[in-house]
Design a protein around this motif. Structure first.
Motif, short mmCIF file in Angstrom:
data_model
loop_
_atom_site.label_atom_id
_atom_site.label_comp_id
_atom_site.label_asym_id
_atom_site.label_seq_id
_atom_site.Cartn_x
_atom_site.Cartn_y
_atom_site.Cartn_z
N VAL A 75 5.49 28.68 -19.26
CA VAL A 75 5.97 27.61 -18.37
C VAL A 75 5.36 27.80 -16.97
O VAL A 75 5.01 26.82 -16.31
CB VAL A 75 7.52 27.56 -18.33
N GLU A 76 5.21 29.05 -16.54
CA GLU A 76 4.51 29.32 -15.27
C GLU A 76 3.08 28.82 -15.34
O GLU A 76 2.56 28.24 -14.37
CB GLU A 76 4.53 30.82 -14.95
N ASP A 77 2.41 29.07 -16.48
CA ASP A 77 1.04 28.58 -16.68
C ASP A 77 1.00 27.05 -16.61
O ASP A 77 0.10 26.47 -16.00
CB ASP A 77 0.48 29.03 -18.04
N LEU A 78 1.99 26.41 -17.24
CA LEU A 78 2.08 24.96 -17.23
C LEU A 78 2.23 24.44 -15.79
O LEU A 78 1.58 23.47 -15.40
CB LEU A 78 3.27 24.51 -18.10
N GLN A 79 3.04 25.14 -15.01
CA GLN A 79 3.23 24.75 -13.61
C GLN A 79 1.91 24.85 -12.84
O GLN A 79 1.58 23.96 -12.06
CB GLN A 79 4.30 25.64 -12.96
N GLN A 80 1.15 25.91 -13.07
CA GLN A 80 -0.15 26.07 -12.40
C GLN A 80 -1.11 24.96 -12.80
O GLN A 80 -1.85 24.43 -11.97
CB GLN A 80 -0.75 27.43 -12.72
N LEU A 81 -1.09 24.58 -14.09
CA LEU A 81 -1.95 23.49 -14.56
C LEU A 81 -1.59 22.18 -13.87
O LEU A 81 -2.46 21.44 -13.42
CB LEU A 81 -1.83 23.32 -16.08
N LEU A 82 -0.28 21.91 -13.76
CA LEU A 82 0.17 20.67 -13.13
C LEU A 82 -0.15 20.66 -11.64
O LEU A 82 -0.51 19.63 -11.08
CB LEU A 82 1.67 20.48 -13.34
N ASP A 83 -0.07 21.83 -11.01
CA ASP A 83 -0.36 21.94 -9.59
C ASP A 83 -1.84 21.69 -9.29
O ASP A 83 -2.19 21.24 -8.21
CB ASP A 83 0.07 23.32 -9.08
N ALA A 84 -2.69 21.98 -10.28
CA ALA A 84 -4.14 21.83 -10.09
C ALA A 84 -4.67 20.46 -10.48
O ALA A 84 -5.86 20.18 -10.34
CB ALA A 84 -4.86 22.91 -10.92
N VAL A 141 0.78 24.39 -24.77
CA VAL A 141 0.26 24.62 -23.42
C VAL A 141 -1.27 24.74 -23.46
O VAL A 141 -1.96 24.19 -22.59
CB VAL A 141 0.90 25.86 -22.76
N ASN A 142 -1.82 25.41 -24.48
CA ASN A 142 -3.28 25.53 -24.60
C ASN A 142 -3.94 24.18 -24.86
O ASN A 142 -5.00 23.88 -24.30
CB ASN A 142 -3.65 26.54 -25.69
N ARG A 143 -3.32 23.36 -25.72
CA ARG A 143 -3.87 22.01 -25.98
C ARG A 143 -3.82 21.17 -24.71
O ARG A 143 -4.74 20.40 -24.42
CB ARG A 143 -3.12 21.32 -27.12
N PHE A 144 -2.74 21.32 -23.94
CA PHE A 144 -2.61 20.60 -22.68
C PHE A 144 -3.69 21.05 -21.70
O PHE A 144 -4.33 20.22 -21.04
CB PHE A 144 -1.21 20.83 -22.11
#
Length: 197
Positions: free
Chosen positions: A98-107, A56-59
């Motif tokens: 996974v919540e963090d990943l969702q926020q990244l995708l939303d942005a 997630v950090n690399r993403f």
């Protein structure tokens, strides 16, 4: 609401089918980005929560990186396995990531960065895959899994069609009875049969 989706999410029960579909989609996205340095692939395979955090950090880093020569970038988070109903997937720390990943995708700004996420297996009862289905360009590789034999036959038929071949009546069922439920083997045997024919 914008008509363009912010990201592409491909998932399914079979990692081979998901990977193959993802590879095709990435090739299509990469074709629109001539700068090869603007294309990035991140491994999302995680054996434990620390691996999930790293992925997630690399993403996150990849999404925040600006293209060296300007223009659009393509980021592929591939082989994600922490969305399954596993010990790692159920961990509280993983759920937060996974919540963090969702926020990244939303942005994501799709005009600047094309994002592709491929994941297998996925527990589709969870909120994240449902959110991806609503908010992203969602694809399910191999069907819902309700009718496995039909999905496997579809793999063989699609491979034969891509090779310019076709099965005689009853031939697909016979091959599946001999080969079993291994999608990689189904694809290879279909290729062998098409080459032989």
């Amino acid at each position: 609401m914008a008509s363009a989706k912010k990201f592409t999410f491909i998932c399914g029960a079979d990692d081979f089918l998901v990977g193959r579909m993802g590879k095709d989609r990435f090739a299509a996205l990469a074709a629109e980005v001539p700068d090869e340095f603007a294309r990035e692939t991140i491994n999302g395979f995680a054996a434990n929560v620390a691996d999930v955090e790293q992925a997630v950090n690399r993403f996150r880093d990849a999404l925040q990186t600006v293209s060296m020569f300007g223009g659009k970038r393509v980021v592929w988070l591939k082989d994600v396995n922490f969305l399954a109903d596993t010990v790692t997937g159920r961990a509280e720390s993983t759920l937060k990531l996974v919540e963090d990943l969702q926020q990244l995708l939303d942005a994501v700004n799709p005009d600047e960065t094309a994002v592709l996420v491929t994941a297998a297996p996925v527990d589709r009862r969870r909120a994240f895959p449902k959110w991806c289905e609503k908010n992203g360009d969602f694809a399910l590789a191999g069907g819902d899994g309700d009718n496995a034999a039909e999905a496997l036959a579809g793999v063989a038929l699609a491979e034969a069609k891509s090779l310019g071949a076709a099965f005689a009546p009853g031939a697909v069922e016979l091959m599946l009875a001999k080969v079993g439920a291994n999608t990689r083997l189904i694809v290879e045997e279909t290729r062998k049969l098409a080459t032989h024919a």
